[in-house]
Design an enzyme around this catalytic site. Structure first.
Site, PDB file in Angstrom:
ATOM      1  N   GLU A  25      54.561  39.967  54.750  1.00 49.12           N
ATOM      2  CA  GLU A  25      55.175  40.581  55.928  1.00 49.12           C
ATOM      3  C   GLU A  25      54.143  41.275  56.805  1.00 49.12           C
ATOM      4  OE1 GLU A  25      58.771  43.753  56.943  1.00 49.12           O
ATOM      5  OE2 GLU A  25      57.627  43.969  55.080  1.00 49.12           O
ATOM      6  N   ASP A  45      60.052  40.503  60.100  1.00 46.80           N
ATOM      7  CA  ASP A  45      60.773  41.752  60.356  1.00 46.80           C
ATOM      8  C   ASP A  45      60.791  41.980  61.859  1.00 46.80           C
ATOM      9  OD1 ASP A  45      61.275  44.592  60.804  1.00 46.80           O
ATOM     10  OD2 ASP A  45      61.143  44.800  58.622  1.00 46.80           O
ATOM     11  N   GLN A  91      64.306  40.412  58.558  1.00 50.15           N
ATOM     12  CA  GLN A  91      64.833  41.768  58.479  1.00 50.15           C
ATOM     13  C   GLN A  91      65.027  42.328  59.880  1.00 50.15           C
ATOM     14  OE1 GLN A  91      61.774  43.530  55.929  1.00 50.15           O
ATOM     15  NE2 GLN A  91      63.205  43.559  54.215  1.00 50.15           N
ATOM     16  N   GLU A  94      67.133  46.533  57.098  1.00 46.86           N
ATOM     17  CA  GLU A  94      66.155  47.519  56.640  1.00 46.86           C
ATOM     18  C   GLU A  94      66.022  48.624  57.693  1.00 46.86           C
ATOM     19  OE1 GLU A  94      62.021  47.247  54.172  1.00 46.86           O
ATOM     20  OE2 GLU A  94      61.931  46.610  56.259  1.00 46.86           O
TER      21      GLU A  94
END
Length: 262
Positions: A143, A178, A204, A240
């Site tokens: 990530e 993300d 995310q 998240e």
């Protein structure tokens, strides 16, 4: 139709950790993720998942000394043996929890170390993790994280993450996209999702810039959810974010998707 996983590290903090599984299920979530499971026995977590009818979507491999400021081991020189042991530990949990995606954190780049040296260590460690995970049909994800929230983190950009995965060449090594981190570092999310979807293993979300619910801030999430659907992503989207107040009270953004799924 997007499928969402509650992140139990950030959400439902009004409950003890083990109570968060049932709370997420009551709100309509079918899956959960969290940072680390290692403070609990895998069997105890599995019983909570089963009792609530939940799927474990993702968790992280051990990050080193988290309380001491470490944020992963994969790019750190001299920690290779510890990294391999951490992967063995994580895969043991993944097998028992039925989890098929494992996030491996790169770590904070040590000062004074050439980036190319760290990158070489990173690639070798990722190759080991992917090869070790393959027998269990587990995907390793990496990530890019923004340096405002995590100063010095080794991996920050989507194109760099995709290039690393391509260089390692393992079919079960992909990028964790993300939206929150990508917006802060790069922006232009729709173009990057279109460009990189084949190499994305997990997604995310959070509002930008405060990291609250995805119904406020810079990003148009209904548009992004439609785009992600149109690109054929069939994994879970991890929530998240840090709720502004009580978690359940802030789930108005989610209810239209839950209603449509019914």
């Amino acid at each position: 139709m997007p499928r969402f996983a509650a992140n139990l590290t950030m959400m439902y903090n009004e409950h003890t950790f083990l109570e968060r599984f049932a709370a997420a299920a009551r709100d309509g979530f079918k899956a959960v993720e969290f940072l680390f499971p290692y403070d609990f026995r895998a069997g105890e977590l599995k019983s909570r998942l089963d009792a609530s009818g939940l799927t474990q979507a993702l968790f992280n491999a051990p990050p080193g000394d988290w309380a001491g400021g470490e944020r992963g081991l994969a790019a750190l020189p001299g920690r290779e043996d510890e990294f391999r042991r951490s992967i063995d530990t994580a895969l043991g949990y993944a097998r028992e929890l039925g989890n098929r995606k494992l996030h491996v954190m790169a770590g904070i780049a040590p000062k004074g170390q050439p980036r190319e040296k760290l990158r070489d260590i990173y690639l070798k460690n990722l190759a080991y993790a992917a090869q070790t995970a393959q027998a269990g049909q587990i995907t390793i994800v990496i990530e890019p994280i923004n340096t405002r929230d995590m100063p010095g983190y080794f991996l920050n950009r989507q194109d760099d993450a995709q290039a690393i995965c391509a260089e390692v060449g393992a079919p079960n090594l992909k990028v964790q996209f993300d939206c929150y981190h990508c917006q802060i570092v790069e922006g232009d999310l729709a173009t990057k999702l279109k460009r990189d979807m084949a190499g994305i293993g997990h997604i995310q979300i959070a509002g930008v810039p405060e990291r609250h619910e995805p119904d406020i801030g810079e990003l148009n999430y209904p548009y992004l959810f439609d785009l992600i659907d149109s690109l054929g992503y069939d994994g879970y989207i991890g929530c998240e974010y840090r709720p502004r107040a009580a978690t359940s009270a802030g789930l108005g953004w989610l209810r239209p998707y839950l209603d449509a799924a019914r």
